[in-house]
Design a protein around this motif. Structure first.
Motif, PDB file in Angstrom:
ATOM      1  N   GLN A 163      -9.152  40.829  -6.940  1.00 37.48           N
ATOM      2  CA  GLN A 163      -8.582  39.488  -6.844  1.00 37.48           C
ATOM      3  C   GLN A 163      -7.070  39.584  -6.773  1.00 37.48           C
ATOM      4  O   GLN A 163      -6.454  40.342  -7.512  1.00 37.48           O
ATOM      5  N   THR A 164      -6.507  38.781  -5.889  1.00 39.52           N
ATOM      6  CA  THR A 164      -5.045  38.710  -5.789  1.00 39.52           C
ATOM      7  C   THR A 164      -4.609  37.262  -5.621  1.00 39.52           C
ATOM      8  O   THR A 164      -5.350  36.447  -5.033  1.00 39.52           O
ATOM      9  N   PRO A 165      -3.445  36.886  -6.150  1.00 38.21           N
ATOM     10  CA  PRO A 165      -2.633  37.699  -7.053  1.00 38.21           C
ATOM     11  C   PRO A 165      -3.219  37.703  -8.460  1.00 38.21           C
ATOM     12  O   PRO A 165      -4.100  36.908  -8.780  1.00 38.21           O
ATOM     13  N   ARG A 166      -2.774  38.572  -9.297  1.00 39.03           N
ATOM     14  CA  ARG A 166      -3.268  38.616 -10.676  1.00 39.03           C
ATOM     15  C   ARG A 166      -2.632  37.529 -11.531  1.00 39.03           C
ATOM     16  O   ARG A 166      -3.288  36.969 -12.403  1.00 39.03           O
ATOM     17  N   TYR A 167      -1.390  37.245 -11.280  1.00 39.94           N
ATOM     18  CA  TYR A 167      -0.684  36.216 -12.039  1.00 39.94           C
ATOM     19  C   TYR A 167       0.164  35.392 -11.078  1.00 39.94           C
ATOM     20  O   TYR A 167       0.729  35.932 -10.127  1.00 39.94           O
ATOM     21  N   LEU A 168       0.226  34.107 -11.335  1.00 35.59           N
ATOM     22  CA  LEU A 168       1.112  33.270 -10.558  1.00 35.59           C
ATOM     23  C   LEU A 168       1.468  32.010 -11.327  1.00 35.59           C
ATOM     24  O   LEU A 168       0.675  31.516 -12.139  1.00 35.59           O
ATOM     25  N   ILE A 169       2.664  31.538 -11.035  1.00 38.07           N
ATOM     26  CA  ILE A 169       3.183  30.332 -11.668  1.00 38.07           C
ATOM     27  C   ILE A 169       3.541  29.336 -10.584  1.00 38.07           C
ATOM     28  O   ILE A 169       4.226  29.688  -9.623  1.00 38.07           O
ATOM     29  N   LYS A 170       3.039  28.133 -10.731  1.00 42.17           N
ATOM     30  CA  LYS A 170       3.305  27.063  -9.772  1.00 42.17           C
ATOM     31  C   LYS A 170       3.761  25.826 -10.531  1.00 42.17           C
ATOM     32  O   LYS A 170       3.630  25.735 -11.760  1.00 42.17           O
ATOM     33  N   THR A 171       4.287  24.865  -9.790  1.00 40.06           N
ATOM     34  CA  THR A 171       4.663  23.596 -10.392  1.00 40.06           C
ATOM     35  C   THR A 171       3.716  22.500  -9.920  1.00 40.06           C
ATOM     36  O   THR A 171       3.046  22.642  -8.875  1.00 40.06           O
ATOM     37  N   ARG A 172       3.658  21.437 -10.693  1.00 38.56           N
ATOM     38  CA  ARG A 172       2.779  20.327 -10.352  1.00 38.56           C
ATOM     39  C   ARG A 172       3.028  19.840  -8.933  1.00 38.56           C
ATOM     40  O   ARG A 172       4.175  19.739  -8.483  1.00 38.56           O
ATOM     41  N   GLY A 173       1.961  19.529  -8.229  1.00 39.58           N
ATOM     42  CA  GLY A 173       2.073  19.024  -6.879  1.00 39.58           C
ATOM     43  C   GLY A 173       1.984  20.097  -5.806  1.00 39.58           C
ATOM     44  O   GLY A 173       1.685  19.787  -4.642  1.00 39.58           O
ATOM     45  N   GLN A 174       2.246  21.345  -6.190  1.00 37.85           N
ATOM     46  CA  GLN A 174       2.146  22.427  -5.217  1.00 37.85           C
ATOM     47  C   GLN A 174       0.684  22.774  -4.959  1.00 37.85           C
ATOM     48  O   GLN A 174      -0.226  22.240  -5.593  1.00 37.85           O
ATOM     49  N   GLN A 175       0.476  23.653  -4.020  1.00 37.89           N
ATOM     50  CA  GLN A 175      -0.857  24.148  -3.769  1.00 37.89           C
ATOM     51  C   GLN A 175      -0.872  25.671  -3.942  1.00 37.89           C
ATOM     52  O   GLN A 175       0.172  26.312  -3.926  1.00 37.89           O
ATOM     53  N   VAL A 176      -2.071  26.217  -4.130  1.00 36.85           N
ATOM     54  CA  VAL A 176      -2.194  27.646  -4.349  1.00 36.85           C
ATOM     55  C   VAL A 176      -3.434  28.174  -3.648  1.00 36.85           C
ATOM     56  O   VAL A 176      -4.439  27.455  -3.514  1.00 36.85           O
ATOM     57  N   THR A 177      -3.335  29.386  -3.167  1.00 37.32           N
ATOM     58  CA  THR A 177      -4.470  30.069  -2.552  1.00 37.32           C
ATOM     59  C   THR A 177      -4.715  31.383  -3.268  1.00 37.32           C
ATOM     60  O   THR A 177      -3.785  32.177  -3.442  1.00 37.32           O
TER      61      THR A 177
END
Lengths: 115, 113
Positions: free
Chosen positions: A6-20
């Motif tokens: 699985q990638t990424p192992r760690y990630l930080i996002k802010t509200r409203g953003q999207q992530v894959t």
């Protein structure tokens, strides 16, 4: 043989953003399923794909989506992130044939933090 | 919807002793699968043991065995000769549809040396 990656192992996002998030299953496995793990709700099923088709879906809002590619790799996407989406996202693979109930092989997870 | 309940959030046991983790479930199905998964601090979940409901014989895997009581919908895990490496979160799970598991809340097992 290589395990579930699985990638990424760690990630930080802010509200409203999207992530894959990405998941590469064990070679030969055609089923990929996704789970969300939080301290409060525990492990909850998101969805499962087999041969590029979603076969099963959990009770999550439409902001959570996924797909599977012809090589069985899978991605999940979360749009318009909310603080409550902070979790460990686990991917699991298996052979997944019809009528099979085999062992699920889990990856180490992607730890998402939403600020 | 099916539910899986683990009533023991935490358990501890002395090394080399035996410990039993409890699990109850709720289903209207007559044939199904039950699982115990282990999640060590490194977070990768691994299968400990699996039970098919139509099989009356309890499953065993080396030091791990289950007590499957179908009528009572109970599925406990017994770990014999506990080792330090057994320390982990243990999750009971039931199959609900293809490749979909319903998990309990987990039991954190501590092994005391």
């Amino acid at each position: 043989k290589a395990g579930v990656t699985q990638t990424p192992r760690y990630l930080i996002k802010t509200r409203g953003q999207q992530v894959t998030l990405s998941c590469s299953p064990i070679s030969g496995h055609r089923s990929v399923s996704w789970y969300q793990q939080t301290p409060g709700q525990g492990l909850q099923f998101l969805f499962e794909y087999f041969s590029e088709t979603q076969r099963n879906k959990g009770n999550f809002p439409g902001r959570f989506s996924g797909r599977q590619f012809s090589n069985s790799r899978s991605e999940m996407n979360v749009s318009t992130l909310e603080l409550g989406d902070s979790a460990l996202y686990l991917c699991a693979s298996s052979f997944g044939g019809v009528g099979e109930t085999g062992e699920l092989f889990f990856g180490e997870g992607s730890r998402l933090t939403v600020l | 919807a099916q539910t899986v309940t683990q009533s023991q959030p935490e358990m501890s046991v002395q090394e080399a002793e035996t410990v039993t983790l409890s699990c109850t479930y709720d289903t209207s199905e007559s044939d199904y699968y039950l699982f115990w998964y282990k999640q060590p601090p490194s977070r990768q979940m691994i299968l400990v043991i699996r039970q098919e409901a139509y099989k009356q014989q309890n499953a065993t895997e080396n030091r791990f065995s289950v007590n499957f009581q179908k009528a009572a919908k109970s599925f406990s895990l017994k770990i014999s000769d506990s080792q330090l490496g057994d320390a982990a979160m243990y999750f009971c799970a039931q199959e609900e549809g293809a490749q979909k598991l319903v998990f309990g809340q987990g039991t954190r097992l501590t092994i005391n040396p």
